[in-house]
Motif scaffolding. Structure first.
Motif, PDB file in Angstrom:
ATOM      1  N   ALA A 267       0.825  -1.210   0.000  1.00 16.11           N
ATOM      2  CA  ALA A 267       0.000   0.000   0.000  1.00 16.11           C
ATOM      3  C   ALA A 267       0.857   1.257   0.000  1.00 16.11           C
ATOM      4  N   ARG A 268       2.118   1.125   0.450  1.00 17.32           N
ATOM      5  CA  ARG A 268       3.025   2.275   0.498  1.00 17.32           C
ATOM      6  C   ARG A 268       3.862   2.422  -0.760  1.00 17.32           C
ATOM      7  N   ALA A 269       3.714   1.514  -1.722  1.00 19.84           N
ATOM      8  CA  ALA A 269       4.621   1.492  -2.872  1.00 19.84           C
ATOM      9  C   ALA A 269       4.590   2.795  -3.663  1.00 19.84           C
ATOM     10  N   VAL A 270       3.413   3.344  -3.894  1.00 20.35           N
ATOM     11  CA  VAL A 270       3.323   4.569  -4.692  1.00 20.35           C
ATOM     12  C   VAL A 270       4.020   5.719  -3.987  1.00 20.35           C
ATOM     13  N   SER A 271       3.724   5.916  -2.714  1.00 23.84           N
ATOM     14  CA  SER A 271       4.269   7.069  -2.000  1.00 23.84           C
ATOM     15  C   SER A 271       5.748   6.920  -1.678  1.00 23.84           C
ATOM     16  N   GLN A 272       6.199   5.687  -1.427  1.00 23.57           N
ATOM     17  CA  GLN A 272       7.574   5.499  -0.968  1.00 23.57           C
ATOM     18  C   GLN A 272       8.532   5.017  -2.045  1.00 23.57           C
ATOM     19  N   VAL A 273       7.998   4.508  -3.160  1.00 20.47           N
ATOM     20  CA  VAL A 273       8.884   3.985  -4.207  1.00 20.47           C
ATOM     21  C   VAL A 273       8.575   4.599  -5.568  1.00 20.47           C
ATOM     22  N   TYR A 274       7.355   4.427  -6.069  1.00 17.12           N
ATOM     23  CA  TYR A 274       7.024   4.899  -7.414  1.00 17.12           C
ATOM     24  C   TYR A 274       7.272   6.397  -7.565  1.00 17.12           C
ATOM     25  N   ARG A 275       6.659   7.169  -6.657  1.00 16.83           N
ATOM     26  CA  ARG A 275       6.729   8.620  -6.787  1.00 16.83           C
ATOM     27  C   ARG A 275       8.156   9.155  -6.603  1.00 16.83           C
ATOM     28  N   PRO A 276       8.878   8.738  -5.555  1.00 18.08           N
ATOM     29  CA  PRO A 276      10.262   9.222  -5.420  1.00 18.08           C
ATOM     30  C   PRO A 276      11.155   8.796  -6.580  1.00 18.08           C
ATOM     31  N   LEU A 277      10.948   7.591  -7.104  1.00 22.79           N
ATOM     32  CA  LEU A 277      11.761   7.129  -8.231  1.00 22.79           C
ATOM     33  C   LEU A 277      11.495   7.981  -9.466  1.00 22.79           C
ATOM     34  N   ALA A 278      10.224   8.220  -9.781  1.00 24.70           N
ATOM     35  CA  ALA A 278       9.891   9.037 -10.953  1.00 24.70           C
ATOM     36  C   ALA A 278      10.468  10.441 -10.825  1.00 24.70           C
ATOM     37  N   ARG A 279      10.340  11.020  -9.626  1.00 23.28           N
ATOM     38  CA  ARG A 279      10.878  12.357  -9.416  1.00 23.28           C
ATOM     39  C   ARG A 279      12.397  12.375  -9.579  1.00 23.28           C
TER      40      ARG A 279
END
Length: 398
Positions: free
Chosen positions: A378-390
């Protein structure tokens, strides 16, 4: 399936088998549990033989209950109607069994070549519409491409890691650069991170940045016993791989299961209690379908990974060679990010952090969760996807 069932049964049977040792006072305990065990024995002795008999009956009943919970979970999984329905993205390039999938939504954007492990199917990075790193990156305006290794074909069965890296992987990178007209960022997951590192050193003029997700490097960190076991099994395993020409999927699955023999019993028992129509239930089935959809490893790759990586720790010792040259992290000259899960059992942080430390200027981002959880929790978007894309966007303009 037989392996998981037998492992669970033998573990449960061991509880009753150990009872006579507890009764005689000869059962060894961890230091932290010794006082409690001694107190339990004294209490049972004081209560008399009936108390010991009652404990034996309760152990048997609890073992039966736990095994039935595992069976209920497995049956619920087998009967669940979920099936993967995502359309396969366009394939824009192929070499042998390796293809390149184009996840772009629109033209433009930083090209990102995402490299999964050779061990499992690539779609862990695109598991479902809700759990997809690839589709998230595309939605943020990046131009993501996914390497899909598939099962090794007749040609790939003779590949070692150098053949994969300098052959289809380098070819996929060339295809991305040709398609977009720009250098590509490399994102490697698990073993794919090691391949991405080697590719960045092999084709530096084609690489804009490097992101390593749960990537192992020091294969002996915290696992000295594992190295001893691999070396002890080198001859029989080597003979098996030579005879088959590959490392079979079932053996690979058994190796992963050995990292936490009790995990399957726990997760299937919990799954049996989930509502059938819940999103969490569908996510579980999707992940289990992927985990059971493995591919074999080409024989030379298996020998290189098992005996050189895990047995001899060749990457951390500077002895892993690709095209005759050491894979030296100190030679990486592009912006680098290492995303390291804090609770990873497959690639413990102690294995991943030495790689980040060896790359000049590498940024380290510790993330919650485990090896697969970093992609799907459930934390993947906020803690991995979004920081990686940025980070990918920001590093491309440096």
């Amino acid at each position: 399936m037989p392996l998981h069932l037998l492992t669970h049964l033998s573990t449960l049977a061991g509880s009753r088998a150990a009872l006579p040792l507890l009764k005689s006072g000869s059962l060894g305990w961890k230091e932290s549990l010794a006082n409690k065990a001694h107190a339990l024995k004294e209490s049972l002795d004081a209560a008399g033989p009936e108390a010991w008999n009652r404990l034996d009956e309760e152990l048997a009943a609890e073992a039966a209950r736990r095994h039935q919970a595992l069976l209920d979970g497995i049956e619920a999984y087998r009967r669940h109607p979920y099936a993967r329905t995502l359309d396969r993205p366009p394939e824009i390039w192929r070499q042998g069994s390796t293809s390149l999938l184009d996840y772009r939504i629109r033209a433009g954007g930083l090209p990102v070549l995402v490299i999964p492990s050779l061990v499992n199917r690539a779609y862990i990075l695109d598991l479902s519409a809700r759990k997809s790193l690839m589709r998230y990156l595309a939605g943020k305006g990046l131009a993501p491409f996914l390497v899909d290794w598939d099962s090794p074909g007749p040609a790939e069965l003779g590949f070692d890691l150098t053949a994969y890296i300098t052959g289809p992987l380098a070819g996929a990178l060339e295809a991305v650069v040709r398609e977009t007209g720009r250098k590509a960022a490399l994102v490697g997951y698990c073993m794919g991170g090691d391949l991405a590192l080697a590719l960045a050193l092999h084709r530096p003029e084609r690489v804009a940045s490097l992101a390593l997700m749960a990537t192992p490097w020091d294969f002996h960190a915290g696992r000295d016993g594992q190295a001893v076991l691999v070396r002890a099994l080198m001859q029989p395993l080597g003979m098996m791989i030579d005879a088959a020409g590959q490392l079979p999927v079932d053996l690979l699955q058994a190796m992963f299961a050995s990292l936490d023999p009790g995990l399957n019993a726990k997760k299937f028992a919990l799954f049996a209690q989930l509502p059938r129509r819940a999103a969490r239930t569908r996510d579980f089935v999707a992940l289990e379908d992927w985990a059971n959809d493995g591919v074999p490893l080409a024989g030379p790759v298996a020998q290189e990974c098992l005996f050189q990586w895990y047995g001899e720790n060749s990457p951390a010792k500077g002895r892993w060679l690709v095209a005759g040259r050491p894979v030296d992290p100190a030679r990486v000259a592009v912006p680098t990010l290492a995303m390291i899960p804090e609770k990873d059992r497959i690639v413990p942080p102690d294995s991943a952090t030495p790689l980040a430390a060896a790359i000049p200027g590498a940024q380290v981002m510790m993330v919650k969760g485990g090896h697969v959880g970093m992609l799907l929790s459930a934390r993947a978007v906020s803690q991995v996807y979004r920081p990686l894309a940025r980070w990918l966007v920001e590093s491309s303009v440096q």
